[in-house]
Design an enzyme around this catalytic site. Structure first.
Site, PDB file in Angstrom:
ATOM      1  N   ILE A  17       0.828  -1.204   0.000  1.00 32.59           N
ATOM      2  CA  ILE A  17       0.000   0.000   0.000  1.00 32.59           C
ATOM      3  C   ILE A  17       0.868   1.261   0.000  1.00 32.59           C
ATOM      4  CG2 ILE A  17      -1.761   1.296   1.285  1.00 32.59           C
ATOM      5  CD1 ILE A  17      -2.773  -1.341   0.110  1.00 32.59           C
ATOM      6  N   ARG A  40      -5.349  -8.666   6.844  1.00 36.79           N
ATOM      7  CA  ARG A  40      -4.466  -8.184   7.912  1.00 36.79           C
ATOM      8  C   ARG A  40      -3.699  -6.973   7.399  1.00 36.79           C
ATOM      9  NH1 ARG A  40      -7.406 -10.814  10.994  1.00 36.79           N
ATOM     10  NH2 ARG A  40      -6.832 -12.881  11.718  1.00 36.79           N
ATOM     11  N   GLU A  41      -3.867  -5.834   8.059  1.00 35.34           N
ATOM     12  CA  GLU A  41      -3.116  -4.622   7.732  1.00 35.34           C
ATOM     13  C   GLU A  41      -1.819  -4.685   8.535  1.00 35.34           C
ATOM     14  OE1 GLU A  41      -5.858  -1.605   8.911  1.00 35.34           O
ATOM     15  OE2 GLU A  41      -7.157  -1.937   7.177  1.00 35.34           O
ATOM     16  N   ARG A  67       5.864  14.849  19.504  1.00 30.37           N
ATOM     17  CA  ARG A  67       5.504  13.687  18.700  1.00 30.37           C
ATOM     18  C   ARG A  67       4.245  14.006  17.915  1.00 30.37           C
ATOM     19  NH1 ARG A  67       9.692  10.534  17.651  1.00 30.37           N
ATOM     20  NH2 ARG A  67      10.598   9.563  19.483  1.00 30.37           N
ATOM     21  N   ALA A  79      16.130   6.978  21.785  1.00 29.74           N
ATOM     22  CA  ALA A  79      15.785   5.830  20.948  1.00 29.74           C
ATOM     23  C   ALA A  79      15.912   6.201  19.484  1.00 29.74           C
ATOM     24  CB  ALA A  79      14.366   5.363  21.246  1.00 29.74           C
ATOM     25  N   GLU A  95      22.550   6.504  18.879  1.00 28.60           N
ATOM     26  CA  GLU A  95      21.369   7.280  19.277  1.00 28.60           C
ATOM     27  C   GLU A  95      21.576   8.014  20.598  1.00 28.60           C
ATOM     28  OE1 GLU A  95      18.677   8.146  17.680  1.00 28.60           O
ATOM     29  OE2 GLU A  95      19.085   6.934  15.906  1.00 28.60           O
ATOM     30  N   GLU A  99      21.306  12.081  20.379  1.00 28.27           N
ATOM     31  CA  GLU A  99      20.186  12.763  21.030  1.00 28.27           C
ATOM     32  C   GLU A  99      20.574  13.521  22.289  1.00 28.27           C
ATOM     33  OE1 GLU A  99      16.725  10.348  21.601  1.00 28.27           O
ATOM     34  OE2 GLU A  99      16.565   9.871  19.472  1.00 28.27           O
ATOM     35  N   SER A 116       3.983  -3.462  18.879  1.00 29.16           N
ATOM     36  CA  SER A 116       2.544  -3.567  18.600  1.00 29.16           C
ATOM     37  C   SER A 116       2.282  -4.753  17.680  1.00 29.16           C
ATOM     38  CB  SER A 116       2.027  -2.288  17.935  1.00 29.16           C
ATOM     39  OG  SER A 116       2.194  -1.182  18.777  1.00 29.16           O
ATOM     40  N   GLY A 118       0.000  -6.692  17.009  1.00 33.65           N
ATOM     41  CA  GLY A 118      -1.288  -6.853  16.340  1.00 33.65           C
ATOM     42  C   GLY A 118      -1.295  -6.296  14.928  1.00 33.65           C
ATOM     43  N   GLU A 122       7.705  -4.302  14.316  1.00 30.94           N
ATOM     44  CA  GLU A 122       8.827  -3.595  14.936  1.00 30.94           C
ATOM     45  C   GLU A 122       9.306  -4.324  16.183  1.00 30.94           C
ATOM     46  OE1 GLU A 122      10.085   0.729  16.822  1.00 30.94           O
ATOM     47  OE2 GLU A 122       7.972   0.200  16.691  1.00 30.94           O
ATOM     48  N   GLU A 143      15.228  16.687  13.978  1.00 35.77           N
ATOM     49  CA  GLU A 143      14.993  16.229  15.348  1.00 35.77           C
ATOM     50  C   GLU A 143      15.318  17.361  16.322  1.00 35.77           C
ATOM     51  OE1 GLU A 143      15.916  12.001  17.336  1.00 35.77           O
ATOM     52  OE2 GLU A 143      17.683  13.037  16.589  1.00 35.77           O
TER      53      GLU A 143
END
Length: 187
Positions: A17, A40-41, A67, A79, A95, A99, A116, A118, A122, A143
């Site tokens: 997509i 499933r996306e 954010r 991160a 990182e 940062e 996540s 579901g 990641e 950033e």
């Protein structure tokens, strides 16, 4: 046949997509264990690292950052995403310095978890960094962060008032608290 085969969803079709700088989005048609089909996306992500950096006087090095998906500023541990072929420890070292300006003499893996599962693949690797030396931060050009040093009590208060809400930082706070409790029990 493994014990989990009865849960497996076989991909029967996949449609890309979107492919961006960080993520890819696809929709898979899957065959369910009961013979039905479903969509499933899925967000593909290259993985990331986070650093629980602790100063010699037992303060947490954190960053305050806006954010966009949340439309707010939150406090997080340093991160960033893994570059292609990059080892998690190398990314953690990069990182932390980019940062915050801090460089650590010791890194220890703490955990790795799916952020996540579901809808995304990641995998986030979390390291504890100690033996810190302060230097100059070198954030990416897009950033903008403020570096903070927080006591456990200050971090708890930020969590309580909603300024610390992201999973990686909440997990890190609990790990830090657990570490301090274990040290108290030993001592």
């Amino acid at each position: 046949m493994s014990k989990q085969d009865h849960l497996y969803e076989k991909t029967i079709a996949s449609q890309s997509i979107y492919e961006g700088r960080i993520i890819k989005l696809k929709v898979d048609d899957v065959l369910l264990p009961n013979g039905n089909t479903a969509k499933r996306e899925i967000v593909n992500h290259p993985g990331a690292v986070a650093v629980l950096a602790l100063t010699d006087d037992n303060k947490l090095v954190a960053v305050r950052q806006f954010r966009k998906p949340l439309e707010q500023t939150i406090v997080e541990i340093p991160a960033g995403k893994l570059e292609a072929g990059e080892e998690p420890l190398t990314c953690a070292m990069r990182e932390l310095e980019e940062e915050t300006g801090y460089v650590a003499s010791h890194y220890e893996p703490l955990s790795a978890f799916y952020t996540s599962p579901g809808f995304a693949d990641e995998l986030l690797h979390v390291f504890v960094a100690t033996g810190l030396t302060k230097g100059e931060s070198k954030p990416d050009e897009d950033e903008f962060v403020d570096t903070l040093e927080l006591t456990l009590e200050e971090a708890r208060e930020l969590h309580k008032n909603g300024e610390i809400r992201d999973a990686k930082t909440v997990v890190a706070l609990f790990a830090w608290e657990n570490k301090l409790l274990r040290e108290q029990l030993k001592g």
